[in-house]
Design a protein around this motif. Sequence first.
Motif, short mmCIF file in Angstrom:
data_model
loop_
_atom_site.label_atom_id
_atom_site.label_comp_id
_atom_site.label_asym_id
_atom_site.label_seq_id
_atom_site.Cartn_x
_atom_site.Cartn_y
_atom_site.Cartn_z
N HIS A 47 -4.88 -32.14 -26.65
CA HIS A 47 -6.24 -31.44 -25.96
C HIS A 47 -6.62 -32.16 -24.64
CE1 HIS A 47 -10.83 -31.62 -25.51
NE2 HIS A 47 -10.76 -30.18 -25.77
N ASP A 48 -6.84 -33.64 -24.62
CA ASP A 48 -7.00 -34.27 -23.53
C ASP A 48 -5.75 -34.05 -22.31
OD1 ASP A 48 -8.52 -37.06 -22.65
OD2 ASP A 48 -6.17 -37.32 -21.72
N VAL A 49 -4.53 -33.82 -22.74
CA VAL A 49 -3.60 -33.38 -21.75
C VAL A 49 -3.96 -32.14 -21.12
CG1 VAL A 49 -1.43 -32.75 -21.20
CG2 VAL A 49 -1.77 -34.88 -22.24
N ALA A 50 -4.50 -31.13 -21.89
CA ALA A 50 -4.73 -29.98 -21.41
C ALA A 50 -5.86 -30.05 -20.56
CB ALA A 50 -5.07 -28.94 -22.65
N HIS A 51 -6.68 -30.60 -20.87
CA HIS A 51 -7.90 -31.03 -19.77
C HIS A 51 -7.40 -31.44 -18.56
CE1 HIS A 51 -12.11 -30.89 -21.01
NE2 HIS A 51 -11.76 -31.06 -22.40
N SER A 136 1.29 -24.48 -24.13
CA SER A 136 2.57 -25.02 -24.48
C SER A 136 3.06 -26.36 -23.62
CB SER A 136 3.73 -23.88 -24.08
OG SER A 136 3.32 -22.73 -24.85
N LEU A 137 2.55 -26.37 -22.23
CA LEU A 137 2.93 -27.50 -21.41
C LEU A 137 2.27 -28.44 -21.86
CD1 LEU A 137 4.65 -27.86 -18.97
CD2 LEU A 137 2.58 -27.33 -17.57
N ALA A 138 0.83 -28.63 -22.16
CA ALA A 138 0.40 -29.55 -22.81
C ALA A 138 0.99 -30.30 -23.90
CB ALA A 138 -1.05 -29.24 -23.29
N ASP A 139 1.52 -29.28 -24.78
CA ASP A 139 2.24 -29.58 -26.19
C ASP A 139 3.51 -30.57 -25.82
OD1 ASP A 139 2.13 -29.95 -29.05
OD2 ASP A 139 3.54 -27.95 -29.02
N LYS A 140 4.06 -30.33 -24.84
CA LYS A 140 5.24 -31.03 -24.48
C LYS A 140 5.09 -32.16 -23.74
CE LYS A 140 7.72 -27.75 -26.48
NZ LYS A 140 8.22 -28.21 -27.90
N ILE A 141 4.30 -32.16 -22.66
CA ILE A 141 4.02 -33.27 -21.76
C ILE A 141 3.30 -34.40 -22.44
CG2 ILE A 141 2.07 -32.47 -20.33
CD1 ILE A 141 5.28 -34.12 -18.90
N LYS A 145 7.80 -35.10 -22.60
CA LYS A 145 9.08 -34.07 -22.92
C LYS A 145 9.00 -33.00 -21.78
CE LYS A 145 11.72 -31.33 -26.05
NZ LYS A 145 11.66 -30.78 -27.53
N ARG A 146 10.01 -33.15 -21.03
CA ARG A 146 10.19 -31.97 -20.04
C ARG A 146 10.94 -31.01 -20.54
NH1 ARG A 146 8.31 -34.39 -14.99
NH2 ARG A 146 8.45 -32.18 -14.25
N ASP A 175 4.93 -33.53 -9.73
CA ASP A 175 4.20 -34.36 -9.49
C ASP A 175 3.13 -34.84 -10.64
OD1 ASP A 175 3.51 -36.88 -7.65
OD2 ASP A 175 1.70 -35.60 -7.07
N VAL A 176 2.42 -33.90 -10.94
CA VAL A 176 1.17 -33.65 -11.95
C VAL A 176 1.71 -34.20 -13.26
CG1 VAL A 176 1.01 -31.30 -12.58
CG2 VAL A 176 -1.21 -33.26 -12.71
N LEU A 177 2.94 -33.71 -13.74
CA LEU A 177 3.51 -33.89 -15.22
C LEU A 177 3.99 -35.03 -14.98
CD1 LEU A 177 5.13 -30.32 -15.77
CD2 LEU A 177 3.11 -31.12 -16.33
N SER A 178 4.81 -35.57 -13.86
CA SER A 178 5.04 -37.23 -14.00
C SER A 178 3.97 -37.98 -14.23
CB SER A 178 6.05 -37.39 -12.85
OG SER A 178 7.03 -36.62 -12.73
N ARG A 179 2.99 -37.65 -13.64
CA ARG A 179 1.75 -38.63 -13.56
C ARG A 179 0.93 -38.75 -15.03
NH1 ARG A 179 -2.98 -37.46 -13.66
NH2 ARG A 179 -2.97 -35.32 -12.77
#
Length: 198
Positions: A47-51, A136-141, A145-146, A175-179
């Motif tokens: 949830h935090d990553v999705a935010h 889905s992206l939040a659940d991986k990153i 996990k890329r 860039d944002v996913l790496s951060r």
Amino acid sequence: MTTDTALSRAVRGVVDPPLLPLPDRVAGLLSGLECPPRLAAHLRAVHDVAHQLADWAERHRPALSFDRDAVLFGAATHDIGKTVHVRELSAPGAAHEEAGRALLLGLGVGAGLARFAATHASWTEPGVGPEDLLVSLADKIWKNKRVPDLEDLVVARLAEAIGRPAWEEFIALDDVLSRIGDGAGDRLAFQASFPVHG
């Protein structure tokens, strides 16, 4: 730590790393289901990553139309079916996906929000929208996990919405996913600090 205390801490306690608490509606659902504390911690981390992803998209890609509230609810409940299939907290399995959707529907959650429990692992299905892709992206990153196929779909949606070349959107998303991924170790440690069973 008692189960109630562990669940309460996982859902909204002050923690390191700082994570946004789960919404009250979700906290109530998890409490009523006697959610395993580790699952609640996982849902909070995602949830935090999705935010973070939603904030980035709204600030930097405002042309991407998506329902922020749906993304956040979906991220906060995507694995709720693991309250039924607890074994899948520590072993692979997909039984929790449809079980989660059915569970949410049975608790009065509308189909548009309950769907994330079933779609978070099936981002290539027809009709998948930007909300499903972001959950889905939040659940991986959250654990850094890329997944190239998933990221390619997000890049394509961004490029289409913005009208820019896909390679530019790939660089921005990377860039944002790496951060966000840089904080994965702390999020994993937070999740692991809670018991699997109540």
